[in-house]
Design a protein around this motif. Structure first.
Motif, PDB file in Angstrom:
ATOM      1  N   SER A 248       0.829  -1.202   0.000  1.00 52.82           N
ATOM      2  CA  SER A 248       0.000   0.000   0.000  1.00 52.82           C
ATOM      3  C   SER A 248       0.865   1.255   0.000  1.00 52.82           C
ATOM      4  O   SER A 248       0.548   2.235  -0.684  1.00 52.82           O
ATOM      5  N   ASP A 249       1.930   1.214   0.764  1.00 50.17           N
ATOM      6  CA  ASP A 249       2.847   2.360   0.771  1.00 50.17           C
ATOM      7  C   ASP A 249       3.423   2.583  -0.622  1.00 50.17           C
ATOM      8  O   ASP A 249       3.462   3.709  -1.123  1.00 50.17           O
ATOM      9  N   GLU A 250       3.848   1.492  -1.205  1.00 55.07           N
ATOM     10  CA  GLU A 250       4.381   1.532  -2.567  1.00 55.07           C
ATOM     11  C   GLU A 250       3.357   2.169  -3.519  1.00 55.07           C
ATOM     12  O   GLU A 250       3.678   3.049  -4.308  1.00 55.07           O
ATOM     13  N   ALA A 251       2.107   1.741  -3.381  1.00 56.45           N
ATOM     14  CA  ALA A 251       1.045   2.255  -4.254  1.00 56.45           C
ATOM     15  C   ALA A 251       0.822   3.744  -4.036  1.00 56.45           C
ATOM     16  O   ALA A 251       0.523   4.483  -4.976  1.00 56.45           O
ATOM     17  N   SER A 252       0.959   4.187  -2.784  1.00 53.37           N
ATOM     18  CA  SER A 252       0.715   5.600  -2.510  1.00 53.37           C
ATOM     19  C   SER A 252       1.819   6.476  -3.092  1.00 53.37           C
ATOM     20  O   SER A 252       1.671   7.683  -3.190  1.00 53.37           O
ATOM     21  N   ARG A 253       2.911   5.883  -3.476  1.00 52.93           N
ATOM     22  CA  ARG A 253       3.995   6.630  -4.121  1.00 52.93           C
ATOM     23  C   ARG A 253       3.972   6.426  -5.634  1.00 52.93           C
ATOM     24  O   ARG A 253       4.909   6.810  -6.328  1.00 52.93           O
ATOM     25  N   SER A 254       2.919   5.777  -6.138  1.00 55.12           N
ATOM     26  CA  SER A 254       2.907   5.387  -7.550  1.00 55.12           C
ATOM     27  C   SER A 254       1.924   6.192  -8.383  1.00 55.12           C
ATOM     28  O   SER A 254       0.963   6.753  -7.866  1.00 55.12           O
ATOM     29  N   VAL A 255       2.182   6.228  -9.645  1.00 57.99           N
ATOM     30  CA  VAL A 255       1.340   6.924 -10.608  1.00 57.99           C
ATOM     31  C   VAL A 255       1.190   6.020 -11.834  1.00 57.99           C
ATOM     32  O   VAL A 255       2.153   5.368 -12.239  1.00 57.99           O
ATOM     33  N   LEU A 256      -0.015   5.965 -12.363  1.00 64.30           N
ATOM     34  CA  LEU A 256      -0.253   5.162 -13.559  1.00 64.30           C
ATOM     35  C   LEU A 256      -0.297   6.084 -14.769  1.00 64.30           C
ATOM     36  O   LEU A 256      -0.997   7.094 -14.760  1.00 64.30           O
ATOM     37  N   ILE A 257       0.458   5.758 -15.775  1.00 64.23           N
ATOM     38  CA  ILE A 257       0.544   6.625 -16.951  1.00 64.23           C
ATOM     39  C   ILE A 257       0.209   5.840 -18.208  1.00 64.23           C
ATOM     40  O   ILE A 257       0.676   4.719 -18.393  1.00 64.23           O
ATOM     41  N   LYS A 258      -0.637   6.438 -19.022  1.00 64.95           N
ATOM     42  CA  LYS A 258      -0.981   5.822 -20.290  1.00 64.95           C
ATOM     43  C   LYS A 258       0.014   6.317 -21.339  1.00 64.95           C
ATOM     44  O   LYS A 258       0.139   7.516 -21.550  1.00 64.95           O
ATOM     45  N   VAL A 259       0.717   5.395 -21.947  1.00 57.74           N
ATOM     46  CA  VAL A 259       1.738   5.786 -22.922  1.00 57.74           C
ATOM     47  C   VAL A 259       1.377   5.223 -24.286  1.00 57.74           C
ATOM     48  O   VAL A 259       0.437   4.445 -24.420  1.00 57.74           O
ATOM     49  N   LYS A 260       2.135   5.625 -25.297  1.00 56.01           N
ATOM     50  CA  LYS A 260       1.840   5.133 -26.640  1.00 56.01           C
ATOM     51  C   LYS A 260       2.680   3.917 -26.995  1.00 56.01           C
ATOM     52  O   LYS A 260       2.406   3.216 -27.957  1.00 56.01           O
ATOM     53  N   GLY A 261       3.729   3.680 -26.224  1.00 56.41           N
ATOM     54  CA  GLY A 261       4.585   2.533 -26.534  1.00 56.41           C
ATOM     55  C   GLY A 261       5.874   2.624 -25.750  1.00 56.41           C
ATOM     56  O   GLY A 261       6.049   3.497 -24.913  1.00 56.41           O
ATOM     57  N   LYS A 262       6.759   1.717 -26.038  1.00 47.36           N
ATOM     58  CA  LYS A 262       8.017   1.631 -25.315  1.00 47.36           C
ATOM     59  C   LYS A 262       8.834   2.905 -25.378  1.00 47.36           C
ATOM     60  O   LYS A 262       9.486   3.286 -24.409  1.00 47.36           O
ATOM     61  N   SER A 263       8.766   3.563 -26.530  1.00 48.15           N
ATOM     62  CA  SER A 263       9.624   4.739 -26.691  1.00 48.15           C
ATOM     63  C   SER A 263       9.183   5.857 -25.737  1.00 48.15           C
ATOM     64  O   SER A 263      10.005   6.620 -25.229  1.00 48.15           O
ATOM     65  N   ASP A 264       7.882   5.947 -25.480  1.00 45.67           N
ATOM     66  CA  ASP A 264       7.385   6.913 -24.507  1.00 45.67           C
ATOM     67  C   ASP A 264       7.997   6.669 -23.138  1.00 45.67           C
ATOM     68  O   ASP A 264       8.280   7.595 -22.387  1.00 45.67           O
ATOM     69  N   VAL A 265       8.165   5.390 -22.822  1.00 48.20           N
ATOM     70  CA  VAL A 265       8.656   5.029 -21.499  1.00 48.20           C
ATOM     71  C   VAL A 265      10.052   5.593 -21.272  1.00 48.20           C
ATOM     72  O   VAL A 265      10.323   6.255 -20.270  1.00 48.20           O
ATOM     73  N   SER A 266      10.933   5.388 -22.233  1.00 46.36           N
ATOM     74  CA  SER A 266      12.292   5.877 -22.032  1.00 46.36           C
ATOM     75  C   SER A 266      12.313   7.402 -22.018  1.00 46.36           C
ATOM     76  O   SER A 266      13.031   8.023 -21.247  1.00 46.36           O
ATOM     77  N   TYR A 267      11.454   7.992 -22.849  1.00 43.69           N
ATOM     78  CA  TYR A 267      11.354   9.452 -22.864  1.00 43.69           C
ATOM     79  C   TYR A 267      10.940   9.984 -21.488  1.00 43.69           C
ATOM     80  O   TYR A 267      11.544  10.911 -20.955  1.00 43.69           O
ATOM     81  N   LEU A 268       9.919   9.351 -20.909  1.00 41.41           N
ATOM     82  CA  LEU A 268       9.407   9.808 -19.622  1.00 41.41           C
ATOM     83  C   LEU A 268      10.433   9.619 -18.506  1.00 41.41           C
ATOM     84  O   LEU A 268      10.583  10.480 -17.636  1.00 41.41           O
ATOM     85  N   LEU A 269      11.132   8.499 -18.536  1.00 38.14           N
ATOM     86  CA  LEU A 269      12.114   8.253 -17.483  1.00 38.14           C
ATOM     87  C   LEU A 269      13.225   9.304 -17.536  1.00 38.14           C
ATOM     88  O   LEU A 269      13.694   9.764 -16.490  1.00 38.14           O
ATOM     89  N   ASP A 270      13.581   9.711 -18.745  1.00 42.78           N
ATOM     90  CA  ASP A 270      14.552  10.793 -18.876  1.00 42.78           C
ATOM     91  C   ASP A 270      13.996  12.097 -18.310  1.00 42.78           C
ATOM     92  O   ASP A 270      14.691  12.840 -17.623  1.00 42.78           O
ATOM     93  N   GLU A 271      12.724  12.354 -18.621  1.00 41.05           N
ATOM     94  CA  GLU A 271      12.052  13.543 -18.099  1.00 41.05           C
ATOM     95  C   GLU A 271      12.105  13.586 -16.573  1.00 41.05           C
ATOM     96  O   GLU A 271      12.427  14.599 -15.967  1.00 41.05           O
ATOM     97  N   PHE A 272      11.743  12.475 -15.947  1.00 38.82           N
ATOM     98  CA  PHE A 272      11.718  12.415 -14.479  1.00 38.82           C
ATOM     99  C   PHE A 272      13.114  12.660 -13.915  1.00 38.82           C
ATOM    100  O   PHE A 272      13.272  13.336 -12.905  1.00 38.82           O
ATOM    101  N   LYS A 273      14.093  12.116 -14.597  1.00 37.36           N
ATOM    102  CA  LYS A 273      15.465  12.307 -14.154  1.00 37.36           C
ATOM    103  C   LYS A 273      15.820  13.790 -14.218  1.00 37.36           C
ATOM    104  O   LYS A 273      16.318  14.368 -13.258  1.00 37.36           O
TER     105      LYS A 273
END
Ligand SMILES: Nc1nc2c(ncn2[C@@H]2O[C@H](COP(=O)(O)OP(=O)(O)OP(=O)(O)O)[C@@H](O)[C@H]2O)c(=O)[nH]1
Ligand SMILES: Nc1nc2c(ncn2[C@@H]2O[C@H](COP(=O)(O)OP(=O)(O)OP(=O)(O)O)[C@@H](O)[C@H]2O)c(=O)[nH]1
Ligand SMILES: [Mg+2]
Ligand SMILES: [Mg+2]
Lengths: 506, 506
Positions: free
Chosen positions: B21-46
């Motif tokens: 539950s703690d883990e979930a409270s720190r989590s966010v669900l994101i709808k992406v278009k594909g794998k490439s979005d994922v790497s883009y977003l992780l760079d953004e967060f960084k």
């Protein structure tokens, strides 16, 4: 009475709203059994070290306590229990409603009631005004003052209003973290009377300070609705249900979702205040600020409107239900403001627009609601040169009795057929439509506030103005005659002032 | 795989719930278009300095990001925009749903997809299990293992479950500051398969630590309802509406308010998980913990139950709708546990009760749900002496293929007419009622879990067990034969595993 000066970018009206809302967020409403409970509780708070800033006791059973800060409330709530009746009443719908009751401990009766009459507790009694006493008053202004002092909102009324709005806001703030519940209408525009309804504009939209387009991530929302209206209807439906279940003492929930402006009505039981919740943006709040400005620029308008509303209700010009093809209090305020503009005791709305500065600009959904809120500037620049002492800004305005007579004279002479009541221009303007009555909405000029009033009711208005004129401008004018009900078989002249506003001869 | 030891007063099960539950409270669900979005977003967060702890990408379009702490989420949300379509979709129903989508910026396609296969991103593909491959396996245990590995809950499934529960909790936490949304049923009891439904128990009542009677002030609540049931119905009605409007991707809202246990169902679209919300206290959660304990005491039960559930579904012993006069998965778990108790591979519930200590006591509304959660102690004290190596606590249990055969043998010999399946005693007990089948509810002994199952369906169960016994205990037993559907005209043996559970021959 509080004093407010111009502070930062907030107008006087906005400062009052903010300060009252802050006060409400530090407040708790408690149901007590009587005065002795009050002194008992205040001692409790003292001993628990939750400092009280102000306590308002409204007879017979309501105590509204304002604490020094919000932390006090958190602290207080730690020591608040739940009703131990049925299991389902134990469910802790709580912090956010901030509505408590004092349990009977049997100790209360031992307390000294007289200790209450200290500075820290204000005591309010329900209004019970007898119109009959106006028969004794020969001076018109004196009578108007007496009436005004008896029906104007008390400090308790005002605090309760903001408390209710604050309760709603807190109930919704989890889902809408930046939501606001703003009061508008007579409860804040300076023309409210004891028991007047609460008009609440929920603002769920957060004004974004940054460029939304630049965001890589957006909040995903459900595309459930085909229009903003449909969304409003659904949301108000839910809010109505939530109010019913969660807000203690809420009663008579009435959802009017198919109206032009969908609203949810509920009654705050015990205190008997009716609340109308709508989601239609800030135009109502801006309108309230404009009316508030009228009252600040010419304080006599508040007393005038009080008498005129009561006259209209007594003679059946207004009715106790709205909307309908008859006059509303809102129209009467506009008419009164327009009369004062013609006498150069109020600036025209156009003048107020002209001197608006950058910080006073406000637009919403393409509508421009900008106008000056600088009272000193407006007085100096626009108000009747003859009556205004330029150095002190003190004016020598005719007394309110004279103004009332002049109001009836002005409208007895007014050609409703030919002219529209233009608060924008402040002088009669030729009508552009075939409506029996045209009262301009200054915030939306094309809009006729009285478009629903039919010819029959305009005739009624004109006839009553004529009769009122005759009655009030005679040799020994009596306020009582003006406010006396048409019905002859009224059993008693003594009644609760709020019921007075509800009755008319139909 | 996480490791949990006994910590403080929390049982292993409770620790997992808390940590997830703690883990979930720190989590966010994101709808992406594909794998490439994922790497883009992780760079953004960084680059935005919001450190990611773990990212789970589920093909094709869901990304569940766990951040280092809750502050990251607040920080992240400051940079999240609103959809700029229609006015009504801009309304900020937001922080609490934590469901975002990535806007198309056109830049994404330039990203390097391969960078994803780093330690920080886990990638999940939808299950697409072909039962046909079981034809190749000669070893029973090997086949069972293959099946189990393909249908058990993935890390993404598990995280998503807690995320959904967390979303619900946050939606309600303003009105119910101490509310909890606890998962129970197969999604947490160790017997869940990919796509299994989410059973959510809302707990709105705050356990008060202090003596309620002593409070001078109580929260005032509305006495609107005549029973707890009525209150539940109204509340679930409101919650259903709120879910529909506020939780992105919620669909198929179904309010079953007149059931014995009123529930609201909804589907978490896209991820296709079905959720059942009820308000009926913690008994379901305690039951889940008991089943979880069975799995910890004898891990083979999880694989066994997986096969048995699939067999029952293929043969029409269970159906895809519940409730009805037929068997449920819950009953199958009880039957499997009971079988293992008879083989001394699981302790009886009575034994688990006997060694419960003070911190394991739990009562609710007069029911006692206490049992030991001390895995080592229970193994040492009660599990089959022959098979248990006393020093290392390692057991030499028959392989899972043998257990499956023995399960069918056990029930092929079982006298359902005479005996009840008593998980409390762990041995057959003479039936006290005339029900065709009696499966004891260990947490409420008088209660027959299978009271609804009629004679016809018990006969069907018995017949299928006999056939299964014959099929699986032959000379060259094939798992495929056991799980093969009765219907002959199945077009293909290749199907999504979740659809497998839905079909049967009626
Ligand atoms: N534009 C527009 N606004 C209206 C109209 N009627 C009411 N309003 C707005 O809604 C507010 C509340 O309406 P009411 O509660 O009916 O009137 P009120 O001014 O509060 O006076 P009470 O009768 O004391 O409640 C008014 O103050 C106006 O701002 C209308 O016809 N047109
Ligand atoms: N006491 C009692 N509890 C039940 C009964 N049926 C279901 N439950 C409880 O409710 C939980 C959820 O029920 P289901 O969703 O139908 O079953 P499940 O165990 O989650 O298995 P799935 O079919 O995978 O969802 C079960 O795990 C039990 O704790 C019943 O007949 N009696
Ligand atoms: Mg009003
Ligand atoms: Mg389930």
């Amino acid at each position: 009475e509080k004093k407010y000066g111009r502070k930062g970018n907030l107008s006087l009206f906005e400062q009052i709203q903010k300060s009252r809302s802050d006060e409400a967020s530090r407040s708790v409403l408690i149901k007590v059994k009587g005065k002795s409970d009050v002194s008992y509780l205040l001692d409790e708070f003292k001993s628990k070290n939750v400092p009280v800033k102000c306590a308002c006791y409204s007879e017979p059973d309501h105590l509204l306590v304002e604490f020094k800060d919000k932390d006090c409330i958190e602290k207080l709530f730690k020591g608040v229990g739940h009703f131990r009746g049925n299991a389902f009443s134990k469910i802790p719908v709580r912090v956010r409603t901030r509505y408590l009751f004092k349990e009977d401990h049997g100790k209360s009766t031992l307390m000294d009631e007289n200790r209450l009459d200290s500075k820290s507790v204000k005591i309010f009694k329900p209004n019970d005004f007898d119109l009959g006493i106006l028969k004794q008053n020969t001076q018109l202004s004196e009578g108007i003052n007496l009436l005004w002092n008896n029906v104007k909102l008390t400090e308790f009324d005002i605090r309760l209003q903001y408390f209710i709005a604050s309760t709603l806001k807190e109930m919704l703030s989890n889902m809408f973290p930046n939501c606001n519940a703003s009061l508008f209408g007579s409860c804040v525009n300076g023309f409210g009377n004891t028991g007047c309804d609460l008009d609440i504009a929920l603002d769920l939209k957060q004004k974004s300070t940054v460029n939304e387009e630049a965001h890589v991530l957006k909040f995903l929302t459900n595309q459930r609705f085909n229009s903003e209206r449909e969304w409003q209807q659904h949301l108000l439906d839910i809010i109505g249900n939530m109010v019913w279940v969660f807000i203690p003492g809420s009663g008579k929930i009435n959802k009017i979702l198919n109206a032009r402006v969908p609203i949810v009505k509920f009654q705050h039981n015990n205190t008997r205040r009716e609340c109308d919740i709508s989601l239609n943006g800030m135009s109502g709040v801006k309108m309230a600020e404009l009316m508030f400005m009228f009252g600040e620029l010419c304080p006599e308008i508040r007393q005038l409107v009080t008498v005129i509303k009561q006259w209209a209700s007594a003679k059946g010009v207004t009715k106790d239900t709205q909307p309908g093809p008859w006059m509303s209090n809102f129209m009467l305020i506009m008419m009164t403001a327009f009369y004062l503009q013609n006498r150069k005791l109020l600036p025209s709305f156009r003048q107020m627009q002209e001197v608006a500065v950058e910080t006073e600009r406000y637009t919403e959904d393409g509508n421009d609601y900008s106008f000056s809120t600088n009272i000193d500037l407006l007085k100096k620049k626009y108000l009747s040169k003859e009556s205004l002492d330029q150095t002190s800004l003190e004016r020598s305005v005719p007394d309110v009795g004279t103004l009332l007579q002049d109001f009836f004279k002005f409208y007895a002479d007014f050609d409703f057929e030919k002219y529209s009541i233009s608060v924008v221009e402040g002088v009669p303007v030729e009508k552009k439509t075939f409506n029996a009555l045209f009262i301009e909405n200054p915030l939306d000029v094309e809009h006729n506030v009285s478009r629903n009033v039919n010819a029959q009711n305009v005739n009624k208005l004109v006839k009553e103005i004529q009769e009122g004129h005759t009655s009030i401008c005679g040799s020994s004018p009596m306020l009582y005659d003006l406010l006396e009900k048409r019905i002859k078989n009224v059993k008693s002249n003594s009644f609760n002032i709020s019921s007075l506003f509800k009755e008319n001869d139909g």
